[in-house]
Design a protein around this motif. Structure first.
Motif, PDB file in Angstrom:
ATOM      1  N   MET A  21      39.680  16.114  60.809  1.00 56.63           N
ATOM      2  CA  MET A  21      40.210  17.167  61.548  1.00 56.63           C
ATOM      3  C   MET A  21      41.214  16.644  62.095  1.00 56.63           C
ATOM      4  O   MET A  21      41.587  15.535  62.572  1.00 56.63           O
ATOM      5  N   LEU A  58      42.305  18.429  68.775  1.00 64.91           N
ATOM      6  CA  LEU A  58      41.578  17.502  69.892  1.00 64.91           C
ATOM      7  C   LEU A  58      42.425  17.801  71.294  1.00 64.91           C
ATOM      8  O   LEU A  58      41.912  18.185  72.232  1.00 64.91           O
ATOM      9  N   GLY A 100      42.499  21.244  72.220  1.00 70.32           N
ATOM     10  CA  GLY A 100      41.077  21.741  72.982  1.00 70.32           C
ATOM     11  C   GLY A 100      41.132  21.040  74.539  1.00 70.32           C
ATOM     12  O   GLY A 100      40.637  21.764  75.395  1.00 70.32           O
ATOM     13  N   MET A 101      41.461  19.601  74.481  1.00 69.04           N
ATOM     14  CA  MET A 101      41.532  19.017  75.799  1.00 69.04           C
ATOM     15  C   MET A 101      42.283  19.728  76.875  1.00 69.04           C
ATOM     16  O   MET A 101      42.066  20.026  78.185  1.00 69.04           O
ATOM     17  N   VAL A 153      40.659  22.994  78.012  1.00 70.04           N
ATOM     18  CA  VAL A 153      39.574  22.816  79.120  1.00 70.04           C
ATOM     19  C   VAL A 153      39.954  22.204  80.379  1.00 70.04           C
ATOM     20  O   VAL A 153      39.589  22.182  81.358  1.00 70.04           O
ATOM     21  N   THR A 154      41.116  21.618  80.328  1.00 65.69           N
ATOM     22  CA  THR A 154      41.784  20.952  81.686  1.00 65.69           C
ATOM     23  C   THR A 154      42.522  22.015  82.198  1.00 65.69           C
ATOM     24  O   THR A 154      42.553  22.104  83.649  1.00 65.69           O
ATOM     25  N   PRO A 178      40.447  25.205  84.443  1.00 65.54           N
ATOM     26  CA  PRO A 178      39.887  25.137  85.833  1.00 65.54           C
ATOM     27  C   PRO A 178      41.011  24.921  87.016  1.00 65.54           C
ATOM     28  O   PRO A 178      40.792  25.335  87.976  1.00 65.54           O
ATOM     29  N   SER A 191      39.963  11.986  82.331  1.00 63.02           N
ATOM     30  CA  SER A 191      39.584  12.459  80.993  1.00 63.02           C
ATOM     31  C   SER A 191      40.493  11.894  79.660  1.00 63.02           C
ATOM     32  O   SER A 191      39.644  11.712  78.672  1.00 63.02           O
ATOM     33  N   GLN A 192      41.515  11.643  79.668  1.00 66.89           N
ATOM     34  CA  GLN A 192      42.354  10.906  78.752  1.00 66.89           C
ATOM     35  C   GLN A 192      41.568   9.667  78.182  1.00 66.89           C
ATOM     36  O   GLN A 192      41.421   9.229  77.152  1.00 66.89           O
ATOM     37  N   ALA A 209      38.510  10.128  76.795  1.00 67.57           N
ATOM     38  CA  ALA A 209      38.326  10.805  75.252  1.00 67.57           C
ATOM     39  C   ALA A 209      38.732   9.363  74.493  1.00 67.57           C
ATOM     40  O   ALA A 209      38.164   9.464  73.332  1.00 67.57           O
ATOM     41  N   PHE A 252      34.976  15.711  68.053  1.00 63.62           N
ATOM     42  CA  PHE A 252      35.853  16.530  69.029  1.00 63.62           C
ATOM     43  C   PHE A 252      34.958  17.441  69.904  1.00 63.62           C
ATOM     44  O   PHE A 252      35.723  17.452  70.943  1.00 63.62           O
ATOM     45  N   ILE A 290      33.782  15.460  72.852  1.00 62.26           N
ATOM     46  CA  ILE A 290      34.780  15.144  73.712  1.00 62.26           C
ATOM     47  C   ILE A 290      35.365  16.186  74.544  1.00 62.26           C
ATOM     48  O   ILE A 290      35.864  16.056  75.632  1.00 62.26           O
ATOM     49  N   ILE A 291      35.577  17.387  73.748  1.00 60.01           N
ATOM     50  CA  ILE A 291      36.069  18.750  74.715  1.00 60.01           C
ATOM     51  C   ILE A 291      35.165  18.928  75.579  1.00 60.01           C
ATOM     52  O   ILE A 291      35.596  19.442  76.861  1.00 60.01           O
ATOM     53  N   THR A 312      35.474  16.537  78.779  1.00 62.56           N
ATOM     54  CA  THR A 312      36.471  16.999  79.296  1.00 62.56           C
ATOM     55  C   THR A 312      36.392  18.048  80.413  1.00 62.56           C
ATOM     56  O   THR A 312      36.918  17.776  81.457  1.00 62.56           O
ATOM     57  N   PHE A 313      35.791  18.992  79.729  1.00 65.64           N
ATOM     58  CA  PHE A 313      35.350  20.097  80.557  1.00 65.64           C
ATOM     59  C   PHE A 313      34.857  19.802  81.874  1.00 65.64           C
ATOM     60  O   PHE A 313      34.996  20.051  83.091  1.00 65.64           O
TER      61      PHE A 313
END
Lengths: 99, 230
Positions: free
Chosen positions: A1, A6, A9-10, A13-14, A17, B55-56, B59, B69, B72-73, B76-77
């Motif tokens: 992918m 990624l 997506g990260m 979700v960061t 919030p 989070s980085q 990851a 993925f 990981i997401i 992170t949440f």
């Protein structure tokens, strides 16, 4: 992918919030009790961020962490200067590592 | 040293400690990302778009372990849920809540630690300056770490792992020294996080959120009028 899925997506979700309270809250309508709770949140956050993570901050040497913590505390109470406190703490920890 | 004016330059100046404590960590991230075989554009986009240190690193770690993925997401949440509380807390201190999509993006543990403990109201330009200087340190440090590789001696890099904790300690010690309630709140939050960690709850994001809620509730209980905060 694709790797950028990624990252996006990260990022999402960061970001959610972080921005939702700004969009969803109405300052006038927050009850005083909640305001006090949120007022203590920074101090609670720092306590929870420091412990227990600090013990792993320098995995090689616990004494370096403890000495760095003590020196940072002393400088921050005496000099009231953030940059000085951080430099003092990091240098102390590094010196102990060198011993 | 706190500039009196709540201006954009004032925010930049109060954010300098954040800049300096981000640099080494971001350099390390750039280095590790290169080690994990990300290319330079991917590495810099990572820091520029996600802008979340813990989070980085998590990851990268999960990538190296071969995680998918979605996993990981979701992690992170959970790691970043604490920012819900931090953003809500900043929100109660801001004069005119405008530019929220940008100001929300810039909420990090460190900018929050500075903004949240600053007495009185915050202005939008001040907060923006504070967040921008940290962002520059984070993205710039990432690029620097990727490009220059391991120019930092190992021993210095190890010592710099302490920088963010030094920032938190230096921000917490003065108010905690003045107010026993603030000290108690911080210690309760730390004890909760630590306790759950000892009990084997590995999700640091969840533990931190529980610690913050427990600590701030303790504050509300000890000080229902909010006197210790004024």
């Amino acid at each position: 992918m694709n790797f950028y899925f990624l990252i996006l997506g990260m990022a999402l979700v960061t970001y959610l919030p972080r921005v939702l309270p700004f969009l969803a809250l109405d300052l006038e309508k927050i009850p005083p009790g909640i305001k006090i709770f949120l007022g203590y949140t920074p101090y609670a956050a720092m306590g929870a961020l420091i412990f227990p993570g600090i013990w792993q901050s320098i995995p090689e040497s616990l004494p370096a962490v403890i000495a760095g913590g003590i020196i940072t505390t002393i400088i921050s109470l005496g000099a009231r200067n953030l940059v000085l406190s951080i430099i003092g703490g990091v240098l102390t920890a590094t010196l102990i590592l060198m011993l | 040293m706190q500039p009196k004016k709540d201006t954009f330059p004032g925010g930049l100046i109060t954010g300098l400690p954040v800049f300096f404590s981000y640099l080494p960590i971001a350099i390390t991230f750039g280095l590790l990302a290169r080690g994990a075989e990300l290319d330079m554009v991917q590495t810099i986009s990572f820091s520029a778009l996600v802008f979340a240190g813990a989070s980085q690193f998590v990851a990268l770690n999960l990538l190296n372990l071969g995680a998918g993925f979605p996993e990981i997401i979701i992690t992170t949440f959970l790691v970043n849920l604490r920012h819900l509380l931090m953003s809500a807390s900043v929100f109660t201190k801001i004069e005119k809540p405008r530019w929220t999509p940008i100001l929300g993006f810039g909420v990090t543990d460190e900018s929050f630690a500075i903004a949240g403990t600053r007495p009185g109201k915050l202005t939008v330009p001040y907060l923006f300056g504070l967040q921008l200087i940290g962002y520059l340190g984070w993205v710039g440090g990432t690029a620097l770490g990727y490009i220059t590789g391991d120019f930092l001696p190992d021993i210095l890099r190890a010592g710099m792992g302490f920088a963010l904790y030094a920032l938190f300690i230096a921000l917490l010690a003065p108010p905690a020294n003045k107010s026993r309630k603030i000290l108690t709140v911080a210690l309760v939050a730390g004890a909760i996080n630590w306790g759950f960690s000892l009990l084997g709850l590995t999700q640091a994001g969840v533990r931190i959120v529980l610690g913050i809620i427990g600590g701030a509730l303790t504050g509300s209980f000890l000080d229902p009028e909010g006197r210790g905060l004024r």
